[in-house]
Design a protein around this motif. Structure first.
Motif, PDB file in Angstrom:
ATOM      1  N   HIS A   1       3.940   7.045   6.356  1.00  0.00           N
ATOM      2  CA  HIS A   1       3.269   5.752   6.553  1.00  0.00           C
ATOM      3  C   HIS A   1       1.917   5.812   5.846  1.00  0.00           C
ATOM      4  O   HIS A   1       1.119   6.732   6.096  1.00  0.00           O
ATOM      5  CB  HIS A   1       3.089   5.442   8.040  1.00  0.00           C
ATOM      6  CG  HIS A   1       4.391   5.265   8.759  1.00  0.00           C
ATOM      7  ND1 HIS A   1       5.228   4.198   8.527  1.00  0.00           N
ATOM      8  CD2 HIS A   1       5.017   6.047   9.685  1.00  0.00           C
ATOM      9  CE1 HIS A   1       6.310   4.305   9.288  1.00  0.00           C
ATOM     10  NE2 HIS A   1       6.210   5.434   9.998  1.00  0.00           N
ATOM     11  N   ILE A   2       1.667   4.848   4.967  1.00  0.00           N
ATOM     12  CA  ILE A   2       0.447   4.867   4.152  1.00  0.00           C
ATOM     13  C   ILE A   2      -0.740   4.374   4.981  1.00  0.00           C
ATOM     14  O   ILE A   2      -0.698   3.298   5.579  1.00  0.00           O
ATOM     15  CB  ILE A   2       0.628   4.012   2.889  1.00  0.00           C
ATOM     16  CG1 ILE A   2       1.701   4.641   1.997  1.00  0.00           C
ATOM     17  CG2 ILE A   2      -0.688   3.877   2.122  1.00  0.00           C
ATOM     18  CD1 ILE A   2       2.137   3.787   0.826  1.00  0.00           C
ATOM     19  N   VAL A   3      -1.803   5.191   5.003  1.00  0.00           N
ATOM     20  CA  VAL A   3      -3.018   4.870   5.763  1.00  0.00           C
ATOM     21  C   VAL A   3      -4.061   4.238   4.838  1.00  0.00           C
ATOM     22  O   VAL A   3      -4.729   3.273   5.195  1.00  0.00           O
ATOM     23  CB  VAL A   3      -3.600   6.148   6.425  1.00  0.00           C
ATOM     24  CG1 VAL A   3      -4.908   5.841   7.149  1.00  0.00           C
ATOM     25  CG2 VAL A   3      -2.581   6.767   7.372  1.00  0.00           C
ATOM     26  N   ASP A   4      -4.188   4.777   3.619  1.00  0.00           N
ATOM     27  CA  ASP A   4      -5.224   4.309   2.698  1.00  0.00           C
ATOM     28  C   ASP A   4      -4.812   4.629   1.266  1.00  0.00           C
ATOM     29  O   ASP A   4      -3.983   5.521   1.032  1.00  0.00           O
ATOM     30  CB  ASP A   4      -6.555   5.006   3.042  1.00  0.00           C
ATOM     31  CG  ASP A   4      -7.739   4.378   2.325  1.00  0.00           C
ATOM     32  OD1 ASP A   4      -7.633   3.179   1.959  1.00  0.00           O
ATOM     33  OD2 ASP A   4      -8.748   5.074   2.114  1.00  0.00           O
ATOM     34  N   VAL A   5      -5.409   3.905   0.295  1.00  0.00           N
ATOM     35  CA  VAL A   5      -5.133   4.176  -1.121  1.00  0.00           C
ATOM     36  C   VAL A   5      -6.416   3.986  -1.924  1.00  0.00           C
ATOM     37  O   VAL A   5      -7.239   3.120  -1.617  1.00  0.00           O
ATOM     38  CB  VAL A   5      -3.997   3.267  -1.662  1.00  0.00           C
ATOM     39  CG1 VAL A   5      -4.389   1.791  -1.600  1.00  0.00           C
ATOM     40  CG2 VAL A   5      -3.626   3.642  -3.095  1.00  0.00           C
ATOM     41  N   GLU A   6      -6.600   4.844  -2.928  1.00  0.00           N
ATOM     42  CA  GLU A   6      -7.743   4.747  -3.837  1.00  0.00           C
ATOM     43  C   GLU A   6      -7.258   4.913  -5.267  1.00  0.00           C
ATOM     44  O   GLU A   6      -6.246   5.584  -5.523  1.00  0.00           O
ATOM     45  CB  GLU A   6      -8.757   5.852  -3.543  1.00  0.00           C
ATOM     46  CG  GLU A   6      -9.496   5.742  -2.239  1.00  0.00           C
ATOM     47  CD  GLU A   6     -10.487   6.895  -2.092  1.00  0.00           C
ATOM     48  OE1 GLU A   6     -11.686   6.672  -2.325  1.00  0.00           O
ATOM     49  OE2 GLU A   6     -10.035   8.021  -1.769  1.00  0.00           O
ATOM     50  N   PHE A   7      -8.017   4.325  -6.222  1.00  0.00           N
ATOM     51  CA  PHE A   7      -7.707   4.453  -7.645  1.00  0.00           C
ATOM     52  C   PHE A   7      -8.933   5.049  -8.330  1.00  0.00           C
ATOM     53  O   PHE A   7     -10.040   4.524  -8.183  1.00  0.00           O
ATOM     54  CB  PHE A   7      -7.401   3.079  -8.246  1.00  0.00           C
ATOM     55  CG  PHE A   7      -6.317   2.329  -7.520  1.00  0.00           C
ATOM     56  CD1 PHE A   7      -4.983   2.472  -7.867  1.00  0.00           C
ATOM     57  CD2 PHE A   7      -6.637   1.476  -6.463  1.00  0.00           C
ATOM     58  CE1 PHE A   7      -3.983   1.784  -7.188  1.00  0.00           C
ATOM     59  CE2 PHE A   7      -5.644   0.781  -5.780  1.00  0.00           C
ATOM     60  CZ  PHE A   7      -4.318   0.943  -6.137  1.00  0.00           C
ATOM     61  N   LYS A   8      -8.749   6.155  -9.059  1.00  0.00           N
ATOM     62  CA  LYS A   8      -9.880   6.858  -9.667  1.00  0.00           C
ATOM     63  C   LYS A   8      -9.541   7.346 -11.072  1.00  0.00           C
ATOM     64  O   LYS A   8      -8.432   7.825 -11.318  1.00  0.00           O
ATOM     65  CB  LYS A   8     -10.253   8.091  -8.816  1.00  0.00           C
ATOM     66  CG  LYS A   8     -10.649   7.800  -7.371  1.00  0.00           C
ATOM     67  CD  LYS A   8     -12.024   7.185  -7.277  1.00  0.00           C
ATOM     68  CE  LYS A   8     -12.445   7.012  -5.821  1.00  0.00           C
ATOM     69  NZ  LYS A   8     -13.759   6.344  -5.715  1.00  0.00           N
TER      70      LYS A   8
END
Length: 537
Positions: A111-118
């Motif tokens: 289950h996805i809690v958070d996402v970031e793009f870097k």
């Protein structure tokens, strides 16, 4: 390669890539570590091509024109110069590389809690093949305590199974294509063997995270550029496209439903269970289902309504291509859109023009199709070279072969030459089998059954059916190459059933066999008679 403003240093993470053996243009790498809170951090790291290829430069314009790399059996025609393709951009093992990274925090239950793009710098600790990754997946847990690579791959495999199950529950299709690989001679580059392409769970692992990254990035760029995003759509098929396959499947006693992708996926799974005695029939149905669909297309989001963005095969409301910028120009455009969306680079002027995006997408679709056709033609050419080998003193290649094949389609119309097409699983090839030993289309012994997609051969005197071939039947064929002065042609001849392959010879053999049996029976009867007389004396 040095750290620059707007880029984070991820060289401390145990990043690794998983690719086919000998892969030099490594677009993607992965990592998975445990976080202090018990969740896992997953990273998909994609080669940062746009760091080296600036918008509007000569290299960029040429890449836009080519749109894709083309993969032939014995060579690769690159979209970008080889210095970038196989070295500077490629996420090779044990070197620092620039990447565009998607980082998720997920629970162990996926289950996805958070996402970031870097934008990032990474250092891959291993460039694994699919087979090597599979051996790590299969490694017993007790042997993996201090193995960083095995731990990461096992966690990724666990998550990918859960993500995949969720996608399939949503209606994503599991389709197939008849892929083969050639073993080439090191000097002449002519094929010496043809092998079926082996798929491992590791293949599915990589595919799952690439799909997740593509969907996640599509949602992100759409939020920022709702009318300027380069997306990929897959329209739902018309029923008429599936009519032929639905009728053929009925001959196996299975029903295919195409109301939506979920019903199609469930009916294909149901067919697979019903046909478990011959697993290849399940694969064959999936190959034929793929062919009944329209191809997926690149498009600009401003040209279609949101309901038309849907990707039927993946059961995804939005989808794009982000994960292969070394070999696809669509991904290069998406990288620029994402960089602008997260504020690390301005959006190039030409990506703000809908008309330019329309032309770009049209060229991408055209070039993608051309690359597919070129790849298939290369496979056909090398198949021809392989089966022509071993003849006339040519020691390379396989020469003529006898193999099992499955019937794909039967020509039953009254005025046609009796024939049917087959798929040969061992070599992943198709061919047309022509029943040349029958007396043409007017042969009175020929039985055409269009309802059951069947061709038969009957005894004219008794009306008894001596042999028949129906769609999905297994037959025995001989594959060889017919050579003339200016061309070579792959020929597939029927061996079994014999009454269709060569009725006259089959009848002759049957009569000869019956006669020999009768003589043998008569001989033993006279011997018994003589023995009886001798006993009386």
């Amino acid at each position: 390669i040095t750290l620059e403003p707007g880029r984070i240093d991820l060289r401390h993470l145990p990043v690794l890539s998983i690719d086919p053996p000998g892969c030099k243009d490594i677009d993607d790498a992965l990592h998975c570590i445990e976080l202090p809170n018990g969740n896992w951090q997953v990273g998909v790291h994609i080669a940062d091509v746009t760091h080296y290829v600036e918008a509007g430069t000569a290299i960029d314009l040429e890449a836009a024109n080519r749109s894709t790399s083309t993969y032939l059996v014995n060579k690769r025609l690159d979209m970008l110069p080889s210095l970038l393709t196989t070295d500077l951009c490629s996420l090779k093992g044990n070197v620092d590389r620039f990447a565009f990274t998607v980082l998720w925090e997920v629970t162990p239950e996926a289950h996805i809690v958070d996402v970031e793009f870097k934008k990032s710098i990474i250092h891959s600790i291993a460039a694994l093949t699919y087979q090597q990754a599979q051996s790590l997946i299969d490694k017993p847990d007790k042997d993996c305590k201090d193995d960083i690579q095995a731990g990461a791959v096992k966690r990724l495999a666990s998550l990918s199974r859960k993500f995949r199950a969720r996608r399939i529950d949503a209606g994503a299709l599991t389709l197939a294509s008849p892929e083969v690989k050639f073993v080439l001679d090191s000097e002449s580059l002519n094929p010496t063997d043809v092998q079926a392409y082996t798929l491992y769970e590791a293949n599915a692992l990589v595919e799952e995270f690439m799909l997740l990254a593509n969907v996640t990035v599509a949602k992100k760029i759409l939020r920022h550029y709702p009318t300027l995003s380069i997306l990929r759509r897959h329209p739902a098929p018309n029923r008429s496209m599936f009519d032929g396959l639905i009728q053929k499947a009925k001959t196996l006693g299975v029903s295919i439903r195409i109301d939506d992708s979920k019903k199609l996926a469930d009916s294909l799974d149901g067919a697979g269970k019903a046909l478990k005695e011959d697993p290849y029939l399940d694969q064959l149905l999936r190959i034929l289902s793929t062919r009944c669909m329209s191809p997926a297309q690149y498009f600009c989001s401003g040209e279609y309504q949101a309901k038309d963005w849907h990707h039927y095969g993946l059961a995804a409301p939005v989808y794009t291509h982000f994960t292969s910028p070394i070999r696809r120009y669509a991904d290069v455009c998406v990288h620029r859109l994402l960089a602008a969306a997260i504020g690390v680079a301005p959006l190039p002027v030409f990506l703000s023009s809908k008309s330019h995006l329309h032309d770009l997408a049209a060229n991408m679709n055209r070039r993608h199709r051309a690359a597919q056709l070129a790849g298939r033609a290369s496979v056909q050419l090398h198949t021809l070279i392989f089966f022509a080998g071993g003849e006339g003193g040519d020691s390379e290649g396989g020469g003529a072969k006898e193999e099992d094949a499955y019937v794909l389609d039967v020509e039953t119309s009254p005025n046609s030459e009796p024939s049917f097409s087959v798929m040969v699983p061992r070599y992943g090839i198709e061919g047309r089998v022509r029943l040349t030993k029958l007396h043409g289309k007017d042969d009175q012994c020929l039985v055409r059954d269009s309802e059951n997609h069947r061709l038969g051969y009957k005894d004219l005197g008794t009306g008894k059916l001596l042999a028949s071939v129906a769609v999905f039947d297994k037959v025995r064929v001989r594959i060889w190459v017919r050579k003339s002065r200016d061309r070579r042609e792959l020929v597939v001849d029927l061996l079994e059933p014999r009454f269709l392959a060569d009725p006259a010879a089959a009848l002759q053999n049957e009569q000869r066999g019956g006669k020999e049996k009768k003589e043998a029976g008569g001989g033993s009867a006279s011997k018994k008679k003589k023995k009886k007389q001798k006993t009386k004396q």
